[in-house]
Design a protein around this motif. Sequence first.
Motif, short mmCIF file in Angstrom:
data_model
loop_
_atom_site.label_atom_id
_atom_site.label_comp_id
_atom_site.label_asym_id
_atom_site.label_seq_id
_atom_site.Cartn_x
_atom_site.Cartn_y
_atom_site.Cartn_z
N ARG A 105 -2.60 -4.77 -8.46
CA ARG A 105 -2.46 -6.08 -9.08
C ARG A 105 -1.00 -6.45 -9.31
O ARG A 105 -0.62 -7.62 -9.26
N SER A 106 -0.17 -5.46 -9.58
CA SER A 106 1.24 -5.75 -9.83
C SER A 106 2.03 -5.93 -8.54
O SER A 106 2.73 -6.92 -8.36
N LEU A 107 1.89 -4.97 -7.63
CA LEU A 107 2.70 -4.99 -6.41
C LEU A 107 2.23 -6.04 -5.41
O LEU A 107 2.96 -6.38 -4.49
N GLY A 108 0.98 -6.54 -5.56
CA GLY A 108 0.47 -7.54 -4.62
C GLY A 108 0.81 -8.97 -4.98
O GLY A 108 0.46 -9.89 -4.25
N ASN B 117 0.83 -1.21 0.00
CA ASN B 117 0.00 0.00 0.00
C ASN B 117 0.86 1.26 0.00
O ASN B 117 0.54 2.25 -0.68
N ALA B 118 1.97 1.21 0.74
CA ALA B 118 2.87 2.37 0.74
C ALA B 118 3.48 2.58 -0.64
O ALA B 118 3.62 3.72 -1.10
N SER B 119 3.84 1.47 -1.29
CA SER B 119 4.39 1.60 -2.66
C SER B 119 3.34 2.16 -3.62
O SER B 119 3.65 2.99 -4.48
N ILE B 120 2.09 1.70 -3.45
CA ILE B 120 1.02 2.24 -4.32
C ILE B 120 0.85 3.72 -4.09
O ILE B 120 0.75 4.52 -5.04
N VAL B 121 0.82 4.11 -2.80
CA VAL B 121 0.68 5.54 -2.50
C VAL B 121 1.86 6.32 -3.06
O VAL B 121 1.70 7.43 -3.60
N ALA B 122 3.07 5.73 -2.94
CA ALA B 122 4.26 6.43 -3.45
C ALA B 122 4.17 6.62 -4.96
O ALA B 122 4.47 7.70 -5.49
N GLN B 123 3.75 5.55 -5.67
CA GLN B 123 3.64 5.68 -7.13
C GLN B 123 2.53 6.65 -7.53
O GLN B 123 2.68 7.42 -8.47
N ILE C 136 -11.23 -4.00 -28.35
CA ILE C 136 -11.66 -3.87 -26.95
C ILE C 136 -10.46 -3.42 -26.13
O ILE C 136 -9.40 -4.05 -26.15
N ASN C 137 -10.66 -2.33 -25.42
CA ASN C 137 -9.63 -1.79 -24.54
C ASN C 137 -10.06 -2.03 -23.10
O ASN C 137 -11.12 -1.55 -22.68
N LEU C 138 -9.28 -2.79 -22.37
CA LEU C 138 -9.58 -3.07 -20.96
C LEU C 138 -9.04 -1.91 -20.13
O LEU C 138 -7.84 -1.83 -19.85
N GLY C 139 -9.93 -1.03 -19.75
CA GLY C 139 -9.50 0.12 -18.96
C GLY C 139 -9.42 -0.23 -17.49
O GLY C 139 -10.17 -1.06 -16.97
N THR C 140 -8.52 0.38 -16.80
CA THR C 140 -8.36 0.17 -15.36
C THR C 140 -7.75 1.40 -14.74
O THR C 140 -7.05 2.16 -15.41
N GLU C 141 -8.05 1.58 -13.47
CA GLU C 141 -7.49 2.72 -12.76
C GLU C 141 -6.02 2.46 -12.41
O GLU C 141 -5.58 1.30 -12.33
N LEU C 142 -5.31 3.53 -12.17
CA LEU C 142 -3.89 3.40 -11.85
C LEU C 142 -3.69 2.62 -10.56
O LEU C 142 -2.84 1.73 -10.46
N GLY C 143 -4.48 2.92 -9.54
CA GLY C 143 -4.34 2.22 -8.26
C GLY C 143 -4.62 0.75 -8.39
O GLY C 143 -3.97 -0.09 -7.75
N CYS C 144 -5.60 0.39 -9.22
CA CYS C 144 -5.92 -1.03 -9.43
C CYS C 144 -4.76 -1.75 -10.10
O CYS C 144 -4.37 -2.85 -9.70
N SER C 145 -4.18 -1.14 -11.12
CA SER C 145 -3.03 -1.77 -11.79
C SER C 145 -1.86 -1.92 -10.85
O SER C 145 -1.18 -2.95 -10.82
#
Length: 1481
Positions: free
Chosen positions: A783-786, A424-430, A771-780
């Motif tokens: 999904r990556s950092l977790g 979560n800290a990494s997500i907030v930092a990014q 088809i473009n799979l849109g996603t929010e930055l926090g969600c991406s």
Amino acid sequence: MADLLLGWVNDEIGLHKHVSNLGPAWSTGYLIGELLNKHNQQSNLGSFQRKDTPDAKINNFCLLEPTIRRLNIKFDSKVAYAIMQGDTGQTSKLLYQLKMAMDRLEKFSAPVSTREAKPGTRMKKALPNVPVRPSHSKVNEKNHEMFEKNLRIILEGGNDVMTRKTLKRFKDEEEKQLRDLEQFKVDTNNAAVQKILDIKAVRMNQKKEEAKRLSAQQQETMETWENNQAKARERKNVKMRVTKKLQQMKEDTLSGMKLMDQHTVVDQIRDFEVRLSRLDKPPPVVGASRTTNNDPNAAVSDKRGMERDVANQMKNIIDRKKLATEKSIAREKRKRRFLKSQEEAEIEGFHVLGVEMIKDQLTRKTVSESKVAYEISEISKHKAMAVENRAYRNLQYKQRFEIDSEEALKRDNAFLESAKVTMNASIVAQETRVAMAGEATTSAMKKRSLLLVEDTIHSIVDLALVCADYRSYAKHYEYNITDEDPAPFEVWSDMKRAYVNVQELPGFTTPSGNERVWGETITNGSAEVGDVTDAAEYKEYISGEGMWDKFTYKKASVEADEAAKFALGDAIIDASLVAEPFPVDPEPPVIPDFPLKVVLTGPSFAGQVEQSERLAERYNCAVISVAEELQKAVELSEKVQLGTMEEPAEGIVLDACLCGREANSKMVLGGEVPDEIYVKLVVTAIKALAEENAAIKERGEEEEEEEFMGWVLQDFPQTKRQAILLEKSLSGYDFEAHIWNRHDRASSLAEPKPLDEVAEEVKKSAIDLVINLGTELGCSLSRSLGRRIDPETGEQYHLDNKRPPYDLICKERLIEPHEPSNAAPNLSLQVLTHEKGMSGAGEFYDKFGGLYKVVETSKLTPDGTFASINKYVEEMLKVKGEEEMKKRKEKEGEKAAEVEAEGGGEVEEEEEKKEEVVEGDEGVEGEAKEEVKEEAEEEVELIVVPEIPVEDAVAPEPVMSQELGNILTSRFSVCSSEFEKLVKKVLRSLREERVQLAQHLHDVRSTFHEMLVATDDKQVCVTEFVRSFNSVDVDMRFDEPTKAELGLRVEELRDELWKKVEQRKAEVENYLAETRADGWVEKRVHCTKGNFGYLMQLEVDRFFQGLELLCDSCDSGLHSTWVLRVGEVDEEESEGALKGVGEEEEEEEEKGGKGKGKGKGKGKGAKGGKGKEEEEAEGVKAGSREKLAPTVFVEQEFVMKVEGAEGVEEEDDKGKKGKGKGKGKGAEEEEVKVEDVLLGTFEKAMEYAKGWGKDAFVVKVEEEEEGEEGTEVDEAEKAKKEADKERSRKLHESVWYESELLMTRLQRLYDCGLAACSKVEGLSVKCYDEIEESIGVRMKGELEAIERLVGCVLDKIEKEESIEYYFDLQSLEFKIDTGRRIEPEAEPEPEPVITEWGTVKFNEEQIAGVCSLLGGEEGEVDVEEGSDILSGIGNDGNALPAKWAAMGYNEWYTLLLEVGGEVGGTVRVSNVLQVFRDAVE
């Protein structure tokens, strides 16, 4: 000695730092080198090192050794080593020797440079060069080597020492760490042992506590049993007491009841007797309770009621008694039953007890049996206790295991929670990084905007300053009008053009002196600025904007249809298209087609990989990944390159190999793979998929394989450019290609027909769905950092949605997977880059209708995402199926129509045969028409009527040949370019005329201003007058005759000054009259008219070229030789317009005035708007015609007024000179009439234009010819002639319309020329009028200044004074310069000196007298003698102030002792005088 050396080093030399000792500070040798460098002895100071290391010291002292030896100072390795060790003695000795050597050099050597004698001062000290000694290079070299070698030996290698020290330090550190490790182990073992002991003690304490608890529990149980027994006994006693009490209460109750019954009976008897006694009483009296009211019946009734009451009462009493008796009997029965049951129970107990006693007696054991039984019971008891203890221990072990396992799970899950917190800290930092990047971008854009705004404001300010300079230069504010603010319209337009095109603004330059010349940058500036201005002004001229907008008229008064209005423009376009048709669109690529073609893309970790696999599995499609295709291609190219595989000859494998080779060459150099390579790989994969389907089809049903229904392109394209390239490769649609239309070939000289508005056609893409799979930055990021992976089992987990089981201990060893393609630090950048790229790609795919879809996956599960994707796919397949069904039905309808039309084939063949016969007849008729046309051209001048295309089913339209199209296009392009070039030249000439006008008027103003402000000799007259005025004696100024004489002199001065002013006024006015009459304005007006006249000639040329193109192009569309005669057009004009087919006319030299080399003349070849046309037309193919337009320009020479001077020559506008016609000096002026060039040209051009109007240029219709034998003309031929007549009519309408346009443009040029000439004349007249007005104002000001001077002089005469100060008369100003005196000023008398005599304070005279008596201020006086002197002078009047004079000898004696005197001694006179000076009133 050390202090002297330190003072020498710090104060005199001034090293880079302050030196406080002669020891360690000098050990490196750097300061010694700096000291020598300061004395110009050590030039290589840059090679010295300031480090305190052995190598640095050796380096420094090796550099010092040659220099010190040259100074004859003994310096060897021992001395150097001693200094290195900080030996103060050796250091001070060496410094002393260096100081002595420096002093000797400064004393006996010639100085070659200087330095500051002391730091911070400007005093310089001479420095000599290094002393020259006999050179022994080999000896010196050997000595130097020996010095360095010995020094290194003494230092023991320097680096070795440091190495040993370093190794020793490392060894000590190692030993320390080993000791710490051993101590840690001991402490750890002790801690472990202590922990075990503590655990044992805790367990023993727990056992003791458990035993205590059990014993306490047993004791508590025994106490509870005893209490229960005591309570039972107490209950038994209570029961007995209660029984007795109940028995007693029962007996008491029975006795009480008996007694109460007795009393009741007695009471009842008494009541009965009372009632009976009442019955015998008489009736009650008034007021009694019962009254009979003297009624006998009532008395009887009352008696009966009483009887009933008594009877009822008795009955109740009997019933109660009976009930009480029954209850008593029931209680007795229950008592008897209870007592009987008790007795029976006691008897039964006695019987059982007897039985047991008998049984016990019968089964009594022996002692041994009892003992064995006791032991068995004890064993059983202990065994049960052991089992219980074992169960208890197992329970404890189980509890401890559960506690330990729970603690381990908690620690493991705590690590997992910590990892989630870190995630979560990494997500907030990014996210913060992205926000900061956004803020930085916004800030950069804001800064860029601010810079752009600042630059724009600066450029606007520059434009405003240039405009203000022009206003000041050309005095624009004096003739300004509202619609020309902030500058004249033409000048302001030039400024705006330069400003808009970011060119150098026209401004002032200073070619000579202080004169400022406006427009120099336009006249002689860079070609780039001039070209930009010419192009912009030409565009305004053609479109009728800017300065030409003020003279806009109705374009054409003739009623013409749309075809006539745009005939010329369409003819130009048609000829260009015939000569050079539009390029043919390339053939679309051959790409295998599939029923389903889907592109699935999205940012990193949007799930496109999983969804593409699921979609492919659902619809039996192949997944195409560009990354995998690239990897395969690179591996294939590497195999071919290494020789492990032969290079393929052709096919898909060759394409993949070439793509991999090119991509590998880019990646090896660190570059990116081009988008074209990715697109080629996608195309190659699609072709490979088609081949694979073909192979499956060939294998048939043996393999039980299904063909692929289509393909799913994964994660590509991601940018707009990639989407464009992919679409071009799949369908051939090039988004970036230019879409040609007719207006691309249009000319600016003729307006074409507007294009029809066509609705934008929806393009058909080669892709079915994007088809473009849109996603929010926090969600991406989540999904990556977790993501986590177990390195032991390889199992993959996620901190949010796929956590490890709670009871599985593996969280601490989980690691985050590393992917170079999706690096976590750059993930936010990747997501934002994808969003930016897909925004452009989405815009591109929106052109194909509903092709582009967006699925937001931030809040969806994978199943939900697939459901959304599958919904779009099913809708697309449904629409596609409906379209296919529709096409199938249309094809079936077409086939049915073809079957029906098969029966009419024979009729069509007959019609084709008829058409062939008609075409043969047309060929014969065409040859006859050509012969008739040639004969007609020889007899009379004809115009071939061009063909306006019409729809005629009988007479098909002929088509223009490409050769003719090339000729027409080439001729018109040459004429258009020549027209543009000449118009730009004329417009530039007009611009130069404006510049010359502003410059000339500015020069005129400057010239007259200089004439008016030029110095004259009025000040000389004033100075001479002042001198003569002051020469009169002061005593004579009071005499009246003298005053009268001075008044006459003043009048003479006034007359002389006025005469000079009038003389200057006459000179200036004469020069102004000459300037007005010099003919410059008329010449400029003539040149301006000539320029506008030449523009009229160019417009006539433009009209003629359009007419020629119309005729030539329409000639190619005639079926017969249909001719038009010129009607009422004058024969001479007709010759000028159309004569000369196949001939060449000689070019005449164009005449016209040139304003300062510019004017309207443009040189040979400019006439008629042709210029280079004849030369370029020579290259046109044979058969082209060369025509010249009529000359309407009226050339007139400019001749000015000629004065009587002989041989006076006037220069005309072309630079030619002619002799004057004067008869001598003073003869009358003779005017030569100058014809109006503009008016003459305008009238001639309008006459020519009207000749092509509707009234003059009419259609001549020929009579229809009859056959030789009176038969009717063939119907086909008649239809062709009718079509030719229609084309002729449309041609005439087009010519009439172009004629009206020509007249409109000529009228606009005429009005604009008149306005320009009027402005030139108006500005010139206004300038001359302003100058004339300024002359009067100037002369009036000078006369007023003279009058002020005369008034001052008359005032001096009245005051009978001389002129003391300088009189300065400067044109308009008269001032008296008080700083320059003419008469010397009388010296003032000195003021008397007044001496002040105070009572306490001494004055200077008194102090001086006392000082002289005491022997002087620097001396001493005896105390007694001084007291005597001071007390004696107190009686001499003012020798002392009153207070001091009253003092006696003793007082003076005491005072002298107080100020430092000694008894019997002396005192300083200065101390005594200081007391006197300090005294105040």
